[in-house]
Design a protein around this motif. Structure first.
Motif, PDB file in Angstrom:
ATOM      1  N   LEU A 119       0.832  -1.203   0.000  1.00  0.00           N
ATOM      2  CA  LEU A 119       0.000   0.000   0.000  1.00  0.00           C
ATOM      3  C   LEU A 119       0.871   1.259   0.000  1.00  0.00           C
ATOM      4  N   SER A 120       1.884   1.306   0.840  1.00  0.00           N
ATOM      5  CA  SER A 120       2.801   2.460   0.876  1.00  0.00           C
ATOM      6  C   SER A 120       3.460   2.679  -0.478  1.00  0.00           C
ATOM      7  N   ASN A 121       3.903   1.579  -1.111  1.00  0.00           N
ATOM      8  CA  ASN A 121       4.545   1.689  -2.426  1.00  0.00           C
ATOM      9  C   ASN A 121       3.569   2.182  -3.483  1.00  0.00           C
ATOM     10  N   SER A 122       2.325   1.706  -3.416  1.00  0.00           N
ATOM     11  CA  SER A 122       1.355   2.155  -4.421  1.00  0.00           C
ATOM     12  C   SER A 122       1.091   3.658  -4.290  1.00  0.00           C
ATOM     13  N   ILE A 123       1.109   4.157  -3.072  1.00  0.00           N
ATOM     14  CA  ILE A 123       0.944   5.595  -2.856  1.00  0.00           C
ATOM     15  C   ILE A 123       2.191   6.342  -3.328  1.00  0.00           C
ATOM     16  N   GLN A 124       3.368   5.845  -2.919  1.00  0.00           N
ATOM     17  CA  GLN A 124       4.634   6.504  -3.276  1.00  0.00           C
ATOM     18  C   GLN A 124       4.844   6.561  -4.789  1.00  0.00           C
ATOM     19  N   TYR A 125       4.522   5.475  -5.487  1.00  0.00           N
ATOM     20  CA  TYR A 125       4.765   5.410  -6.926  1.00  0.00           C
ATOM     21  C   TYR A 125       3.529   5.770  -7.752  1.00  0.00           C
ATOM     22  N   ASP A 126       2.472   6.198  -7.064  1.00  0.00           N
ATOM     23  CA  ASP A 126       1.234   6.629  -7.704  1.00  0.00           C
ATOM     24  C   ASP A 126       0.692   5.553  -8.645  1.00  0.00           C
ATOM     25  N   THR A 127       0.607   4.332  -8.114  1.00  0.00           N
ATOM     26  CA  THR A 127       0.034   3.218  -8.859  1.00  0.00           C
ATOM     27  C   THR A 127      -1.182   2.698  -8.102  1.00  0.00           C
ATOM     28  N   ASP A 128      -2.005   1.985  -8.811  1.00  0.00           N
ATOM     29  CA  ASP A 128      -3.168   1.353  -8.213  1.00  0.00           C
ATOM     30  C   ASP A 128      -2.702   0.248  -7.253  1.00  0.00           C
ATOM     31  N   PHE A 129      -3.332   0.140  -6.083  1.00  0.00           N
ATOM     32  CA  PHE A 129      -2.940  -0.883  -5.094  1.00  0.00           C
ATOM     33  C   PHE A 129      -2.989  -2.272  -5.704  1.00  0.00           C
TER      34      PHE A 129
END
Length: 142
Positions: free
Chosen positions: A87-97
């Motif tokens: 979840l943190s990575n999806s937010i950081q990289y602006d990708t869908d979870f």
């Protein structure tokens, strides 16, 4: 030979187990490998940190840890995935979870297929392999 999915102390992610397992098998087949027993455990950051410390002597959070038990062309392993870090990575990289989760799911399988990501060149190869695998998933409509 089975692919299993479990969750520990966290809500199970919204994945379709059968379709995901079939996708994983098609990816392993594309590398000339047979799928043995692959066990996924979706967990929290705290659990993955515990596993990282206990088995790898690493004192940091990560999104995935893969233990490889493959023999010959049959790939098998235990794969721990921290949904917190996904979840943190999806937010950081602006990708869908969901997309990030499937990327991490297949990342572990690609390690079992022999693809590494320690060097810059290996990381590039891993990224390309992830993209090919994700494209295959979309083609199958999963």
């Amino acid at each position: 030979m089975a692919i299993t999915f479990e969750a520990e102390n966290i809500d199970f992610p919204k994945i379709k187990k059968r379709e995901t397992a079939n996708w994983i098998k098609s990816v392993t087949k594309s590398y000339g490998k047979q799928t043995g027993d692959i066990s996924y455990l979706f967990c929290t950051d705290e659990k993955i940190l515990e596993v990282n410390r206990q088995y790898l002597q690493h004192d940091f959070y990560t999104d995935i840890i893969t233990f490889d038990y493959s023999e010959g062309n049959r790939i098998s392993g235990d794969i721990f995935i921290s949904l917190d870090t996904v979840l943190s990575n999806s937010i950081q990289y602006d990708t869908d979870f969901e997309e990030e989760l499937y990327r991490v799911i297949i990342h572990g399988v690609l390690h079992l297929c022999g693809i590494n990501d320690k060097s810059e060149a290996e990381s590039k190869q891993m990224k390309e392999a992830e993209e090919r695998a994700l494209s295959l998933r979309k083609e199958k409509g999963n």
